[in-house]
Design a protein around this motif. Sequence first.
Motif, PDB file in Angstrom:
ATOM      1  N   THR A 212      37.866 -82.098 -36.635  1.00  0.00           N
ATOM      2  CA  THR A 212      39.064 -81.312 -36.346  1.00  0.00           C
ATOM      3  C   THR A 212      39.086 -80.934 -34.874  1.00  0.00           C
ATOM      4  OG1 THR A 212      39.139 -80.413 -38.585  1.00  0.00           O
ATOM      5  CG2 THR A 212      40.330 -79.203 -36.892  1.00  0.00           C
ATOM      6  N   ALA A 214      42.163 -79.431 -33.426  1.00  0.00           N
ATOM      7  CA  ALA A 214      42.961 -78.203 -33.338  1.00  0.00           C
ATOM      8  C   ALA A 214      43.701 -77.999 -34.653  1.00  0.00           C
ATOM      9  CB  ALA A 214      43.947 -78.268 -32.179  1.00  0.00           C
ATOM     10  N   TYR A 216      43.699 -75.102 -38.139  1.00  0.00           N
ATOM     11  CA  TYR A 216      42.854 -74.907 -39.319  1.00  0.00           C
ATOM     12  C   TYR A 216      43.669 -74.561 -40.556  1.00  0.00           C
ATOM     13  CZ  TYR A 216      43.345 -69.802 -39.189  1.00  0.00           C
ATOM     14  OH  TYR A 216      43.844 -68.530 -39.228  1.00  0.00           O
ATOM     15  N   SER A 217      44.948 -74.201 -40.375  1.00  0.00           N
ATOM     16  CA  SER A 217      45.819 -73.944 -41.521  1.00  0.00           C
ATOM     17  C   SER A 217      47.260 -73.994 -41.044  1.00  0.00           C
ATOM     18  CB  SER A 217      45.511 -72.584 -42.164  1.00  0.00           C
ATOM     19  OG  SER A 217      45.847 -71.529 -41.279  1.00  0.00           O
ATOM     20  N   GLN A 221      50.403 -70.487 -34.302  1.00  0.00           N
ATOM     21  CA  GLN A 221      49.499 -69.654 -33.516  1.00  0.00           C
ATOM     22  C   GLN A 221      48.908 -70.474 -32.384  1.00  0.00           C
ATOM     23  OE1 GLN A 221      46.878 -66.884 -35.614  1.00  0.00           O
ATOM     24  NE2 GLN A 221      45.156 -67.593 -34.348  1.00  0.00           N
ATOM     25  N   ASP A 222      48.973 -69.951 -31.160  1.00  0.00           N
ATOM     26  CA  ASP A 222      48.342 -70.573 -30.005  1.00  0.00           C
ATOM     27  C   ASP A 222      46.912 -70.063 -29.866  1.00  0.00           C
ATOM     28  OD1 ASP A 222      50.612 -72.010 -29.381  1.00  0.00           O
ATOM     29  OD2 ASP A 222      51.371 -70.537 -27.941  1.00  0.00           O
ATOM     30  N   GLY A 223      46.189 -70.652 -28.892  1.00  0.00           N
ATOM     31  CA  GLY A 223      44.831 -70.196 -28.626  1.00  0.00           C
ATOM     32  C   GLY A 223      43.826 -71.323 -28.764  1.00  0.00           C
ATOM     33  N   PRO A 224      42.539 -70.996 -28.881  1.00  0.00           N
ATOM     34  CA  PRO A 224      41.509 -72.030 -29.060  1.00  0.00           C
ATOM     35  C   PRO A 224      41.828 -72.910 -30.258  1.00  0.00           C
ATOM     36  CG  PRO A 224      40.503 -69.901 -28.612  1.00  0.00           C
ATOM     37  CD  PRO A 224      41.966 -69.638 -28.810  1.00  0.00           C
ATOM     38  N   LEU A 226      40.407 -74.393 -32.798  1.00  0.00           N
ATOM     39  CA  LEU A 226      39.990 -74.172 -34.175  1.00  0.00           C
ATOM     40  C   LEU A 226      40.572 -72.898 -34.774  1.00  0.00           C
ATOM     41  CD1 LEU A 226      36.283 -75.396 -34.056  1.00  0.00           C
ATOM     42  CD2 LEU A 226      38.340 -76.633 -34.744  1.00  0.00           C
ATOM     43  N   SER A 227      41.255 -72.092 -33.957  1.00  0.00           N
ATOM     44  CA  SER A 227      41.947 -70.921 -34.504  1.00  0.00           C
ATOM     45  C   SER A 227      43.465 -71.071 -34.419  1.00  0.00           C
ATOM     46  CB  SER A 227      41.517 -69.647 -33.761  1.00  0.00           C
ATOM     47  OG  SER A 227      41.903 -69.708 -32.398  1.00  0.00           O
ATOM     48  N   ALA A 228      43.936 -72.176 -33.838  1.00  0.00           N
ATOM     49  CA  ALA A 228      45.377 -72.413 -33.712  1.00  0.00           C
ATOM     50  C   ALA A 228      45.951 -72.878 -35.047  1.00  0.00           C
ATOM     51  CB  ALA A 228      45.643 -73.449 -32.631  1.00  0.00           C
ATOM     52  N   LYS A 229      47.276 -72.775 -35.157  1.00  0.00           N
ATOM     53  CA  LYS A 229      47.962 -73.204 -36.375  1.00  0.00           C
ATOM     54  C   LYS A 229      49.145 -74.099 -36.018  1.00  0.00           C
ATOM     55  CE  LYS A 229      46.816 -69.017 -39.016  1.00  0.00           C
ATOM     56  NZ  LYS A 229      47.364 -67.882 -39.808  1.00  0.00           N
TER      57      LYS A 229
END
Length: 408
Positions: A212, A214, A216-217, A221-224, A226-229
Amino acid sequence: MNSHLRQHGFNNPTGVCCIAPGRVLVAENGRYQLVHCHGSAYEQREPVAGNGKQGMDMVDNEAAADQARLFCPRFAVCASSQIVYFTDANCIRRFVPATKEVRTIAGVPAKLPNSSAADSSSSSKLSEAARFNAPWGLALDEDSGVLYVADSCNHAVKRVEIASGEVVNLVPSGSGLRYPIGLAIDRACEWLYCSDEGGIKRIEICSGTVSTWAGYSTGMQDGPGLSAKFSGPRGICLDYQGNLWVADRGNSCIRMITPEGIVSTVVPGGVVTQPYALDISHKGELLVTDAYQGVLHVFDLALQRPDHIKVPLSSYCSRMVQLLEAAESADVTFEVCGERIKAHKLILTTQCDYFRKMLAPDQFAEGSTNTVKVQDTTPAAFKALLRYLYTGGHLAYAAAATCSTGSG
């Protein structure tokens, strides 16, 4: 962004690819055609492939582009030769602008309700890997002559040898992808990026390993990474700096992922409605097809295309080896185990301090006689040394010299 142009009037445009400066090809799914767009703002357009009637020509048949039947052209990619490859129904097709011909190169044509049974017989001859089920995105490794295909409903990425049409699984079903859509390949042709239902995946080409990159669900959502959507990402493309551009269809926006994996929203929701495919023009514009609006968006973002610059290999090394072996204009002779080997003072004294001192006219006798007796070596080993000096230690020729030494 500096400016934003819209070209309206398309019917469900899905794919887009830049084929030359100021020239763009749009896959118009709703009219079963490939459309050439040009002019200062891509305002001029004409169909170049597809007769406007849904259908499919038999596998391996080559048809005049304006008479060819397209079923549902999706995504497209263009080679430096301006040959265009595009996904259509359950196969991969090729459009050659120079000859105005369309040909199916992999997979089998789709069947319309009233079509003959010949298509199914062609399908039965194919291996499981060679069967496509709703292929979408394409990525081209031009140097290797390979197309990578996002085989969406098979949850796989496949590798197609363009010359032979051979198809193998790079990422088979069940290996971490779910409905892959977009594909992009890095400049070194070592990694593929792939959009799927879960976000953006990265695939190591040599092993087919999926990870993965970028998302995760589902969400926004922006950002790093593995925390973006993301929500239903579709087409993707890479720019020269290694930024990955994403058509985030479900969120009606365009996102960018940096080489470090940081996600940001560049074109917010409301500007585009249903973005599908992306490409970067030769002028640095971001081209986006919007299927719902029937629009080709042109965003002036001053990007740089990741085109591979083809630099011809230098002939310097081969010419220097030829000079050594032909001994043309040679002015010094080495005697090695009874064999006379001729060379050129200027090259040896420039490349090697030892020879510069030895062949100086006021230092040693060899400098004035132009004949040097060499001991404690073999002719093959000495020739390898000369070859190394003549080519500047170029790896390919140094390796050849080593082989010659070993054989002596």
